[in-house]
Design a protein around this motif. Structure first.
Motif, short mmCIF file in Angstrom:
data_model
loop_
_atom_site.label_atom_id
_atom_site.label_comp_id
_atom_site.label_asym_id
_atom_site.label_seq_id
_atom_site.Cartn_x
_atom_site.Cartn_y
_atom_site.Cartn_z
N VAL A 184 0.17 47.94 46.79
CA VAL A 184 0.18 49.23 46.12
C VAL A 184 1.07 49.10 44.89
O VAL A 184 2.25 48.77 45.00
CB VAL A 184 0.69 50.35 47.04
CG1 VAL A 184 0.74 51.67 46.27
CG2 VAL A 184 -0.22 50.50 48.26
N CYS A 201 -4.36 55.70 45.18
CA CYS A 201 -3.76 55.76 46.52
C CYS A 201 -2.46 56.54 46.49
O CYS A 201 -1.67 56.44 45.55
CB CYS A 201 -3.51 54.32 47.00
SG CYS A 201 -2.52 54.18 48.49
N PHE A 216 -1.22 54.29 52.54
CA PHE A 216 -2.34 53.69 53.27
C PHE A 216 -1.91 53.37 54.70
O PHE A 216 -0.72 53.33 55.03
CB PHE A 216 -2.85 52.43 52.57
CG PHE A 216 -1.91 51.25 52.65
CD1 PHE A 216 -2.04 50.30 53.66
CD2 PHE A 216 -0.91 51.09 51.71
CE1 PHE A 216 -1.17 49.23 53.74
CE2 PHE A 216 -0.03 50.02 51.78
CZ PHE A 216 -0.16 49.08 52.79
N ASP A 229 -7.09 54.90 53.20
CA ASP A 229 -6.41 55.28 51.96
C ASP A 229 -6.12 56.77 52.02
O ASP A 229 -7.03 57.59 52.06
CB ASP A 229 -7.31 54.94 50.77
CG ASP A 229 -6.72 55.39 49.45
OD1 ASP A 229 -5.52 55.70 49.40
OD2 ASP A 229 -7.48 55.46 48.45
N HIS A 265 -5.27 59.79 50.16
CA HIS A 265 -5.41 60.13 48.75
C HIS A 265 -5.15 61.62 48.57
O HIS A 265 -6.01 62.46 48.86
CB HIS A 265 -6.82 59.77 48.25
CG HIS A 265 -7.01 59.99 46.79
ND1 HIS A 265 -8.23 60.22 46.22
CD2 HIS A 265 -6.12 60.02 45.77
CE1 HIS A 265 -8.10 60.39 44.92
NE2 HIS A 265 -6.82 60.26 44.62
#
Length: 428
Positions: free
Chosen positions: A140, A171, A174, A189, A191
């Protein structure tokens, strides 16, 4: 007190005696006192990384997650030999991940350099998402503000050309677990957006990613905790607990029957039906391997429910929750009756809860139990006779006193728990 010289002599004598008894007096005195030596391979790896640092790069460890070292060793391809990953920023302050592999002679060599996005690596993880026995690299990247980009990289075999980027998506956070039940980990993910926040599932076992998505409760402002677990009927599930502004905490529970993600706690109003005060997190209180969800508004007596694959809720147990003093107790046996908890504070360093059972036409109202939290100096000395110890921490002692023979000390000890950080704050 022994002098350093005497302590050293005693240590040498112990080592000498041990060597003689085992018949292995082969090391010199200098060797016995020498520090462990760093391997030549590791020194050679340090030299390779130093070349990049000398050229203008700098170490930049991941800023979050559980893997925060600036140099990490992981066997990604499953050959029994660890790859080395160095987390750096280059001369333009762009985050990079340099992957080194070992050749047949044992020496490391530069294998691939992954140039990132934004200003830093926010977190990194390793998981076999394709089912081929090799671990993929999950990164990430931290962009401006709250913007983050998640990328998944397969390093392939010995050929550098085999390296591929399998996925690149926006993202917030996660989670990795086998939600679909095919024996291979899936990537979830989380979000969050100002519009509709979603949990997106990616199955990377095929040539192209298989995507499925389900909505979070409308209005959530931040994810407090996410965890993979199981429902009461054994179904794999993901529990995501989020803050709903000033209204409290809500849990969205996701399953993936036939690979299709769904939120089993969602209602027609666009919100999970699990709203409760902030700080009350799901937990496996009855040790059945499944998470139960607490409900009960602002009451200190909370009902906990187990869930099935269709989102149906079944009462599992109840608990008394004391946020102020950091403990909770599962209510069983006599304590499952009409219970009245009353708080009292002897001083700023002692607070108590008295549990009273409401009476009826046959049995009068009666107090059955006192649980107290002692803090401050000499707290153990203030636990008087007739009390028994429940738990103690660096700053507090918890003790109880029975006021009836309807309960036993073991009843209370077996069902008394401290509120640990992951339950109290929901830290990821």
């Amino acid at each position: 007190m022994k002098s350093p010289a005497k302590r050293a002599a005693a240590l040498f004598l112990a080592l000498f005696t041990f060597a003689c008894l085992t018949g292995c007096m082969t090391a010199s005195v200098d060797e016995l006192y020498s520090l462990p030596q760093v391997s030549e391979e590791y020194m050679q790896l340090q030299d390779l990384i130093a070349e990049r640092v000398d050229a203008g790069s700098a170490y930049a460890a991941p800023t979050g997650g559980s893997n925060r070292q600036s140099v990490q060793l992981r066997d990604l391809d499953g050959d029994g030999t660890a790859e080395a990953l160095a987390f750096l920023v280059d001369e333009s302050r762009t985050p990079t991940v340099c992957v080194y592999r070992q050749g047949e002679n044992g020496n490391y060599y530069p294998f691939v350099i992954i140039t990132g996005y934004g200003s830093a690596v926010a977190s990194v993880d390793y998981a076999d998402l394709t089912g081929d026995g090799s671990a993929e690299l999950i990164i990430v990247w931290q962009g401006a503000g709250d913007i983050r980009l998640l990328t998944v990289h397969s390093l392939g075999g010995a050929d550098q050309a085999d390296q591929r980027e399998l996925l690149s998506v926006d993202c917030t956070d996660f989670l990795v677990c086998d939600l679909t039940g095919d024996g291979v980990d899936d990537l979830m993910d989380l979000h969050l957006s100002d519009g509709q926040s979603t949990l997106d599932l990616y199955d990377l076992t095929g040539e192209t990613p298989v995507y499925s998505s389900a909505a979070f409760s409308a209005g959530i402002t931040a994810v407090a905790r996410s965890a993979s677990s199981r429902l009461a009927d054994g179904t794999a599930a993901v529990f995501v607990e989020s803050e709903l502004g000033s209204e409290g905490l809500v849990t969205d529970v996701f399953t993936a029957p036939e690979g299709q993600l769904q939120n089993i706690t969602m209602t027609p109003l666009g919100r999970s039906n699990t709203l409760r005060p902030d700080g009350l997190y799901a937990a496996d209180l009855n040790d059945d391997g499944a998470l139960e969800l607490p409900m009960g508004g602002d009451s200190e007596i909370l009902q906990w429910y187990s869930l099935d694959a269709y989102g149906g809720m079944t009462p599992a147990l109840a608990s008394f929750y004391d946020r102020a003093d950091g403990w909770y107790m599962v209510l069983t046996g006599t304590l499952t009756g009409d219970l009245i908890p009353e708080r009292s504070g002897v001083s700023g360093e002692e607070s108590s809860v008295v549990f009273t059972l409401a009476g009826d036409e046959v049995t009068p109202q009666r107090s059955v139990l006192v649980i107290s939290c002692f803090t401050g100096d000499n707290r153990m000395d203030r636990v008087g006779g007739g009390w028994f110890l429940l738990q103690q921490t660096d700053s507090a002692v918890y003790a109880a006193q029975l006021l009836t023979d309807e309960l036993t000390e073991q009843d209370i000890k077996d069902n008394f728990y401290l509120l640990y950080a992951e339950w109290q704050t929901g830290d990821l």
